[in-house]
Design a protein around this motif. Structure first.
Motif, PDB file in Angstrom:
ATOM      1  N   ASP A   1       0.844  -1.182   0.000  1.00 36.76           N
ATOM      2  CA  ASP A   1       0.000   0.000   0.000  1.00 36.76           C
ATOM      3  C   ASP A   1       0.886   1.242   0.000  1.00 36.76           C
ATOM      4  N   ALA A   2       0.257   2.407  -0.014  1.00 37.75           N
ATOM      5  CA  ALA A   2       1.026   3.651  -0.104  1.00 37.75           C
ATOM      6  C   ALA A   2       1.860   3.904   1.139  1.00 37.75           C
ATOM      7  N   GLY A   3       1.559   3.210   2.226  1.00 36.52           N
ATOM      8  CA  GLY A   3       2.340   3.364   3.441  1.00 36.52           C
ATOM      9  C   GLY A   3       3.499   2.408   3.544  1.00 36.52           C
ATOM     10  N   GLY A   4       3.664   1.517   2.557  1.00 44.46           N
ATOM     11  CA  GLY A   4       4.769   0.575   2.572  1.00 44.46           C
ATOM     12  C   GLY A   4       4.479  -0.704   3.325  1.00 44.46           C
ATOM     13  N   ASN A   5       3.215  -0.929   3.709  1.00 41.85           N
ATOM     14  CA  ASN A   5       2.834  -2.174   4.367  1.00 41.85           C
ATOM     15  C   ASN A   5       2.589  -3.246   3.308  1.00 41.85           C
ATOM     16  N   LEU A   6       2.986  -4.474   3.602  1.00 47.54           N
ATOM     17  CA  LEU A   6       2.880  -5.574   2.647  1.00 47.54           C
ATOM     18  C   LEU A   6       1.584  -6.344   2.869  1.00 47.54           C
ATOM     19  N   TRP A   7       0.802  -6.495   1.778  1.00 50.02           N
ATOM     20  CA  TRP A   7      -0.439  -7.254   1.803  1.00 50.02           C
ATOM     21  C   TRP A   7      -0.246  -8.520   0.974  1.00 50.02           C
ATOM     22  N   VAL A   8      -0.759  -9.627   1.499  1.00 52.72           N
ATOM     23  CA  VAL A   8      -0.557 -10.928   0.873  1.00 52.72           C
ATOM     24  C   VAL A   8      -1.901 -11.646   0.766  1.00 52.72           C
ATOM     25  N   ALA A   9      -2.194 -12.173  -0.420  1.00 51.61           N
ATOM     26  CA  ALA A   9      -3.376 -13.014  -0.594  1.00 51.61           C
ATOM     27  C   ALA A   9      -3.011 -14.442  -0.218  1.00 51.61           C
ATOM     28  N   SER A  10      -3.561 -14.900   0.888  1.00 45.67           N
ATOM     29  CA  SER A  10      -3.323 -16.269   1.353  1.00 45.67           C
ATOM     30  C   SER A  10      -4.424 -17.142   0.753  1.00 45.67           C
ATOM     31  N   ARG A  11      -4.133 -17.721  -0.400  1.00 47.60           N
ATOM     32  CA  ARG A  11      -5.190 -18.317  -1.223  1.00 47.60           C
ATOM     33  C   ARG A  11      -5.891 -19.485  -0.549  1.00 47.60           C
ATOM     34  N   ARG A  12      -5.138 -20.413  -0.002  1.00 52.94           N
ATOM     35  CA  ARG A  12      -5.784 -21.601   0.558  1.00 52.94           C
ATOM     36  C   ARG A  12      -6.516 -21.315   1.862  1.00 52.94           C
ATOM     37  N   GLN A  13      -6.120 -20.244   2.552  1.00 54.91           N
ATOM     38  CA  GLN A  13      -6.810 -19.870   3.786  1.00 54.91           C
ATOM     39  C   GLN A  13      -7.977 -18.922   3.521  1.00 54.91           C
ATOM     40  N   ASN A  14      -8.132 -18.477   2.254  1.00 52.24           N
ATOM     41  CA  ASN A  14      -9.203 -17.536   1.904  1.00 52.24           C
ATOM     42  C   ASN A  14      -9.171 -16.291   2.796  1.00 52.24           C
ATOM     43  N   GLN A  15      -8.011 -15.664   2.859  1.00 53.78           N
ATOM     44  CA  GLN A  15      -7.889 -14.465   3.670  1.00 53.78           C
ATOM     45  C   GLN A  15      -6.725 -13.613   3.175  1.00 53.78           C
TER      46      GLN A  15
END
Length: 431
Positions: A172-186
């Motif tokens: 995001d614009a703040g430098g935080n890392l977002w991850v799609a955890s596919r098998r956990q659906n989250q």
């Protein structure tokens, strides 16, 4: 007369009491609450903090200030990364962790910018289940500048059970890392300060769920800080506002796009068009939707559709990335395709470049990204071994191409699917 004076005195007492209640520190009236924000940043770094609050409050703060006449409630301070250029592959960033501040009366908050630990790195998501190995790897870009087939990651995360098959990575614009955890659906979020951790089993700062997650795959932030998520199984793309992301861990989308087979990679262009790679072999298409088409839920007709040709059709298009010239690149099972910027509005457009860097016939190019120098980076799994590949601009001409750099390393134990630079190069045509 004494009764009248007593009545007047009582009225004055009530009026003064009401004034104290409405304007004192404990009041809930909008005019009684304030938030003093103190920003601190190194010389040459320009801080910027988005403040979100009740009643759709939103304001960007770039210097120490006091926000007055606020409605009481929780306010979310979202520091935006401040770029410091100079890296040949990726720039470094200065940022601060997001904060939640309960505003009631006179409240203060301090935001201190430091060099973001996760910046100046290439981040890779590794697809595997119950492996016990780190599934999110950070590579120092200074080390990516030299050929070292055994290059190791300097940061290793993702052993926590909340991370399982990380398909999409996005900052995001703040430098935080977002991850799609596919098998956990989250979704999981690692804050800036966590990205220098030496603990592979570090728990993410936040785990976010949604009833609308069904195989979350691709991630893309829009210019308002909202996050778009493609769901490969349920065949829909959903949007969460910046306020929803900051205020809750149980998400409900405010927009849902349908009409896909298996939506995978997502990307925005400078005009705000959202591009979606439909990863199904039944579709083999890349769609583009203008801002008006994604402003509300529905099954909109794409403004742009790329299908390729008989011999160059992208089979199961996966990831999308724009190069510095505005051309759109598409990764597939066996090839890397480029659609010229000038042809993106033509449904009959053919790719003008088809890279075939295969070492076997079973290559899967999971993700792609461009760096400061216009080099194309790709993750690859050839059925036996995993690689990070780099193709310099001179090698992006098509045909059977040998990567200019190729890393297998000790940490690429499983197929890599996610890829993101922190920070994204400033010369890319992205919003």
């Amino acid at each position: 007369m004494s009764k009248i004076l007593a009545l007047v005195a009582l009225i004055l007492v009530l009026v003064l009491s009401a004034c104290t209640t409405n304007n004192g520190n404990g009041g809930n009236n909008g005019g009684s609450n304030s938030l003093k924000i103190t920003l601190t940043a190194p010389s040459g770094v320009s801080p910027s903090v988005i403040v979100l609050g009740p009643s759709n409050f939103k304001q960007t703060v770039t210097a120490s200030t006091t926000l007055s006449s606020l409605t009481a409630g929780n306010y979310y301070l979202l520091p935006q990364s401040a770029r410091k250029s100079g890296g040949t592959i990726a720039d470094t960033a200065y940022s601060a962790d997001p904060q939640t501040v309960a505003v009631l009366g006179s409240t203060q908050a301090s935001v201190i910018y430091t060099q973001a630990p996760g910046s100046g790195k290439l981040w890779v998501g590794i697809s595997f289940i119950n492996s016990g190995d780190p599934l999110i790897l950070g590579y120092d870009t200074a080390r990516l500048g030299s050929s070292n087939p055994a290059l190791g990651a300097t940061t290793k995360l993702g052993q926590d059970p909340s991370v399982d098959d990380p398909q999409g990575l996005a900052f995001d614009a703040g430098g935080n890392l977002w991850v799609a955890s596919r098998r956990q659906n989250q979704l999981v979020e690692y804050t800036v300060s966590q990205l220098s951790s030496s603990d592979p089993g570090l728990k993410p700062a936040r785990v976010l769920t949604s009833a609308d997650f069904d195989g979350p795959w691709g991630l893309a932030f829009d210019s308002d800080g909202g996050l778009w998520v493609s769901n490969y199984i349920s065949a829909k793309v959903v949007h969460f506002s910046a306020y929803a992301l900051a205020s809750s861990t149980t998400l409900t989308p405010d927009r849902t796009l349908q009409g896909f087979f298996n939506p995978a990679g997502l990307a925005f262009d400078p005009s705000g068009n959202l591009w979606v790679a439909d990863g199904s072999t039944s579709a083999n298409k890349v769609f583009g939707f203008g801002p008006a088409k994604i402003a509300s839920s529905g099954s909109p007709t794409p403004d742009f559709t790329l299908t390729g040709g008989t011999s160059t059709t992208p089979i199961a298009p996966n990831a999308l990335a724009f190069d510095p010239s505005g051309n759109l690149w598409v990764s597939t099972n066996n090839y890397l395709f480029r659609y010229p910027k000038g042809r993106l509005s033509n449904p009959a457009a053919l790719p003008d470049v088809q890279l075939n860097p295969s070492t076997t016939n079973t290559n899967v190019f999971g993700s792609i990204a461009f760096d400061n120098g216009g080099n194309l980076w790709a993750t690859d799994f050839d059925g036996t071994k995993s690689y990070l590949m780099m193709f310099a601009p001179a090698s992006q001409k098509g045909g059977a191409v040998t990567p200019d750099r190729s890393f297998s390393g000790p940490d690429l134990n499983h197929p890599p699917y996610g890829l993101a630079f922190d920070m994204a190069p400033a010369n890319l045509p992205l919003r």
